[in-house]
Design a protein around this motif. Sequence first.
Motif, PDB file in Angstrom:
ATOM      1  N   LYS A   2       0.819  -1.211   0.000  1.00  0.00           N
ATOM      2  CA  LYS A   2       0.000   0.000   0.000  1.00  0.00           C
ATOM      3  C   LYS A   2       0.856   1.266   0.000  1.00  0.00           C
ATOM      4  O   LYS A   2       0.408   2.301  -0.438  1.00  0.00           O
ATOM      5  N   TRP A   8      -4.791   0.845  -2.826  1.00  0.00           N
ATOM      6  CA  TRP A   8      -4.916  -0.411  -2.093  1.00  0.00           C
ATOM      7  C   TRP A   8      -5.574  -0.142  -0.752  1.00  0.00           C
ATOM      8  O   TRP A   8      -5.312   0.856  -0.086  1.00  0.00           O
ATOM      9  N   TYR A  10      -7.031  -2.396   2.910  1.00  0.00           N
ATOM     10  CA  TYR A  10      -7.024  -3.688   3.580  1.00  0.00           C
ATOM     11  C   TYR A  10      -7.929  -3.662   4.786  1.00  0.00           C
ATOM     12  O   TYR A  10      -8.283  -2.608   5.298  1.00  0.00           O
ATOM     13  N   ARG A  11      -8.301  -4.856   5.207  1.00  0.00           N
ATOM     14  CA  ARG A  11      -9.153  -5.032   6.381  1.00  0.00           C
ATOM     15  C   ARG A  11      -8.551  -6.169   7.207  1.00  0.00           C
ATOM     16  O   ARG A  11      -8.163  -7.197   6.662  1.00  0.00           O
ATOM     17  N   TYR A  18      -5.263 -10.749   6.923  1.00  0.00           N
ATOM     18  CA  TYR A  18      -5.654  -9.513   6.265  1.00  0.00           C
ATOM     19  C   TYR A  18      -6.299  -9.788   4.912  1.00  0.00           C
ATOM     20  O   TYR A  18      -5.859 -10.671   4.177  1.00  0.00           O
ATOM     21  N   TYR A  19      -7.311  -9.013   4.586  1.00  0.00           N
ATOM     22  CA  TYR A  19      -7.930  -9.022   3.273  1.00  0.00           C
ATOM     23  C   TYR A  19      -7.494  -7.737   2.575  1.00  0.00           C
ATOM     24  O   TYR A  19      -7.705  -6.648   3.100  1.00  0.00           O
ATOM     25  N   TRP A  20      -6.865  -7.863   1.411  1.00  0.00           N
ATOM     26  CA  TRP A  20      -6.414  -6.715   0.639  1.00  0.00           C
ATOM     27  C   TRP A  20      -7.220  -6.629  -0.643  1.00  0.00           C
ATOM     28  O   TRP A  20      -7.521  -7.637  -1.266  1.00  0.00           O
ATOM     29  N   ARG A  21      -7.533  -5.401  -1.060  1.00  0.00           N
ATOM     30  CA  ARG A  21      -8.222  -5.181  -2.324  1.00  0.00           C
ATOM     31  C   ARG A  21      -7.524  -4.042  -3.057  1.00  0.00           C
ATOM     32  O   ARG A  21      -7.290  -2.977  -2.490  1.00  0.00           O
ATOM     33  N   GLN A  27      -7.965  -9.147  -5.358  1.00  0.00           N
ATOM     34  CA  GLN A  27      -8.208  -9.436  -3.940  1.00  0.00           C
ATOM     35  C   GLN A  27      -7.189 -10.462  -3.455  1.00  0.00           C
ATOM     36  O   GLN A  27      -6.900 -11.423  -4.155  1.00  0.00           O
ATOM     37  N   TRP A  28      -6.686 -10.239  -2.256  1.00  0.00           N
ATOM     38  CA  TRP A  28      -5.672 -11.111  -1.668  1.00  0.00           C
ATOM     39  C   TRP A  28      -6.030 -11.401  -0.217  1.00  0.00           C
ATOM     40  O   TRP A  28      -6.538 -10.530   0.493  1.00  0.00           O
ATOM     41  N   THR A  35       0.231 -16.037   1.297  1.00  0.00           N
ATOM     42  CA  THR A  35      -0.561 -15.018   0.627  1.00  0.00           C
ATOM     43  C   THR A  35      -1.271 -15.683  -0.534  1.00  0.00           C
ATOM     44  O   THR A  35      -0.661 -16.401  -1.317  1.00  0.00           O
TER      45      THR A  35
END
Length: 55
Positions: A2, A8, A10-11, A18-21, A27-28, A35
Motif C-alpha cells: 500500500k 490499495w 485492507y481489512r 488480512y484481506y487486501w483489495r 483481492q488477496w 498469501t
Amino acid sequence: MKTHRAGWAYRVLAPGVYYWRGRTGEQWLVTPGGTYALDTQPCPGPAKPTDPPDE
C-alpha cells in the motif's frame, strides 16, 4: 504494497489475517501461512468434514 501503490485498501479479519483489495479489483488474503490471490487460488481453511458414504 500500500505504500508504493495508491488505491490499495485492507481489512484485518483476525489477528495476523488480512484481506487486501486493489484499485482494479484484485483481492488477496494474507495469513501467517501464506498469501493467496482470491481469484486464482482456493482460500485456506480447515478441511470440511465429509459425509460417510452411503451403504
